[in-house]
Design a protein around this motif. Structure first.
Motif, mmCIF file in Angstrom:
data_model
loop_
_atom_site.group_PDB
_atom_site.id
_atom_site.type_symbol
_atom_site.label_atom_id
_atom_site.label_comp_id
_atom_site.label_asym_id
_atom_site.label_seq_id
_atom_site.Cartn_x
_atom_site.Cartn_y
_atom_site.Cartn_z
ATOM 1 N N ASP A 59 28.238 33.756 -2.816
ATOM 2 C CA ASP A 59 29.087 34.636 -3.616
ATOM 3 C C ASP A 59 30.278 33.892 -4.206
ATOM 4 O O ASP A 59 30.746 34.212 -5.295
ATOM 5 N N PHE A 60 30.785 32.888 -3.509
ATOM 6 C CA PHE A 60 31.863 32.066 -4.041
ATOM 7 C C PHE A 60 31.883 30.733 -3.311
ATOM 8 O O PHE A 60 31.362 30.601 -2.210
ATOM 9 N N GLU A 61 32.490 29.730 -3.934
ATOM 10 C CA GLU A 61 32.624 28.400 -3.350
ATOM 11 C C GLU A 61 34.054 28.215 -2.870
ATOM 12 O O GLU A 61 35.005 28.581 -3.567
ATOM 13 N N SER A 62 34.208 27.658 -1.683
ATOM 14 C CA SER A 62 35.542 27.466 -1.124
ATOM 15 C C SER A 62 35.516 26.331 -0.112
ATOM 16 O O SER A 62 34.513 26.130 0.575
ATOM 17 N N GLY A 67 30.769 31.114 2.452
ATOM 18 C CA GLY A 67 30.247 32.077 1.496
ATOM 19 C C GLY A 67 29.073 32.863 2.062
ATOM 20 O O GLY A 67 28.514 32.525 3.109
ATOM 21 N N THR A 68 28.707 33.927 1.354
ATOM 22 C CA THR A 68 27.596 34.796 1.760
ATOM 23 C C THR A 68 26.513 34.747 0.685
ATOM 24 O O THR A 68 26.821 34.869 -0.507
ATOM 25 N N PRO A 69 25.246 34.595 1.072
ATOM 26 C CA PRO A 69 24.175 34.581 0.065
ATOM 27 C C PRO A 69 24.026 35.939 -0.614
ATOM 28 O O PRO A 69 23.917 36.972 0.046
ATOM 29 N N VAL A 70 24.031 35.932 -1.940
ATOM 30 C CA VAL A 70 23.845 37.152 -2.726
ATOM 31 C C VAL A 70 22.948 36.832 -3.916
ATOM 32 O O VAL A 70 22.721 35.669 -4.253
ATOM 33 N N VAL A 71 22.455 37.882 -4.549
ATOM 34 C CA VAL A 71 21.704 37.738 -5.802
ATOM 35 C C VAL A 71 22.621 38.229 -6.914
ATOM 36 O O VAL A 71 22.903 39.423 -7.010
ATOM 37 N N ASN A 93 42.685 39.643 -1.717
ATOM 38 C CA ASN A 93 41.920 39.793 -2.951
ATOM 39 C C ASN A 93 40.551 40.395 -2.669
ATOM 40 O O ASN A 93 40.187 40.629 -1.515
ATOM 41 N N ALA A 94 39.804 40.622 -3.732
ATOM 42 C CA ALA A 94 38.528 41.325 -3.639
ATOM 43 C C ALA A 94 37.467 40.550 -2.877
ATOM 44 O O ALA A 94 36.440 41.115 -2.504
#
Length: 341
Positions: A59-62, A67-71, A93-94
């Protein structure tokens, strides 16, 4: 201390089997809600059930957060689903509860989270923070948006809308449940406890310091469309009138974090809230090893050291933030799903 729970059982168009874990993959897309009468635009994300066996990405790089796997930008699965809105904490934040949002999407929920203008990571503005009554209004606007959207409304069960909030997001959730801000009470508490964290924050933002602001802040900010709430180690309980808390009639799941590394004090926050709420529809969870920051994402190995080196003082958010936090997330998800049924 009250530990009673009454679960409100909703009849969904989906069967229980369709809500079981691993039925769906978690889809994720950006959302943007324009303010047609001003400049309080809301940007964030929407997670949703989508067909499994699709290619996923993080979902995001940090450098700090796992991160969490999403489509991303996937189609929403057919059917109507319960809807959950998330509210982040002060200067959060979101992304903060993306771990929860993705887990709920996999179990058949549509979830939205936005960045609250003035009190989010990238939108810090003291004057917008002063308008603290707009935080719950942000959440109501998100609900308005999805229910009016041709794309989303056909997938949402309007009688199954829920909310979860962390820290200042928990404060926001309480207002939406029917808590009423009491400026006179808050001033009296803060005069006696000038070093209280929440007193310092809200006074620093000049919340309810003018007659007009006080009227806006003390107004009824509740949203009857939200059927149940989960509050994660909230701050600001001392600002609510006791009478308004005693009259909240919707299910409330309250988490308290006894490892007090945030500056919040449980006895005047989550514990005080649960004592003031009606026992018939509340549940309180105080995990012995839970900290305020366990409601954020899981930290990568080395995240603590990186923050300590590059952002001294912020490393506390990753203290015990690895596998131990991931285990707590499982417990939180299980209890939230149980409440939001």
């Amino acid at each position: 201390m009250k530990h009673l729970l009454i679960l409100i059982i909703s009849i969904f168009a989906l069967t229980k089997a369709s809500l079981s874990a691993d039925t769906f993959a978690a889809g994720m897309r950006e959302i943007s809600i324009k303010d047609q009468q001003g400049e309080r635009h809301l940007d964030g994300f929407l997670w949703h059930p989508t067909a499994p066996d699709q290619k996923t990405e993080l979902d995001f790089e940090s450098k700090v957060w796992v991160g969490t796997p999403v489509v991303k930008n996937a189609d929403i699965s057919q059917g109507k689903f319960p809807f959950v809105v998330l509210s982040h904490g002060m200067y959060g934040n979101a992304y903060n509860q993306a771990w929860l949002a993705a887990a709920l999407a996999q179990q058949g929920y549509i979830v939205a989270a936005i960045n609250h203008p003035g009190t989010s990571t990238w939108l810090r503005d003291k004057d917008q923070a002063r308008e603290l009554w707009k935080r719950p209004q942000d959440i109501s606007r998100v609900i308005d948006y999805v229910l009016a959207s041709q794309e989303y409304s056909t997938h949402i069960e309007p009688k199954s809308i829920f909310m979860a909030g962390h820290s200042l997001g928990g404060f926001t959730a309480a207002l939406l449940a029917g808590a009423r801000y009491d400026a006179e009470k808050f001033d009296a508490v803060c005069n006696e406890n000038p070093d209280d964290l929440v007193c310092g924050v809200l006074r620093g933002w000049n919340v309810a310091q003018t007659a007009d602001d006080r009227e806006q802040m003390e107004a009824d900010l509740s949203d009857d469309r939200i059927k149940a709430f989960a509050l994660f180690d909230l701050g600001g309980t001392q600002s609510f009138s006791k009478q308004s808390l005693s009259q909240i009639d919707r299910p409330m799941l309250v988490f308290g974090a006894p490892i007090m590394n945030s500056g919040l004090t449980l006895d005047i926050e989550s514990r005080a809230l649960i004592e003031a709420l009606p026992s018939r529809n509340t549940r309180y969870i105080e995990h012995a090893n839970m900290s305020h920051f366990d409601f954020l994402g899981v930290c990568k190995k080395g995240g603590f050291e990186l923050l300590k080196r590059e952002e001294p003082g912020d490393e506390i958010i990753c203290q015990n933030g690895g596998e131990k936090r991931a285990d707590k997330h499982k417990m939180i998800i299980e209890n939230v799903v149980e409440m939001f049924q």
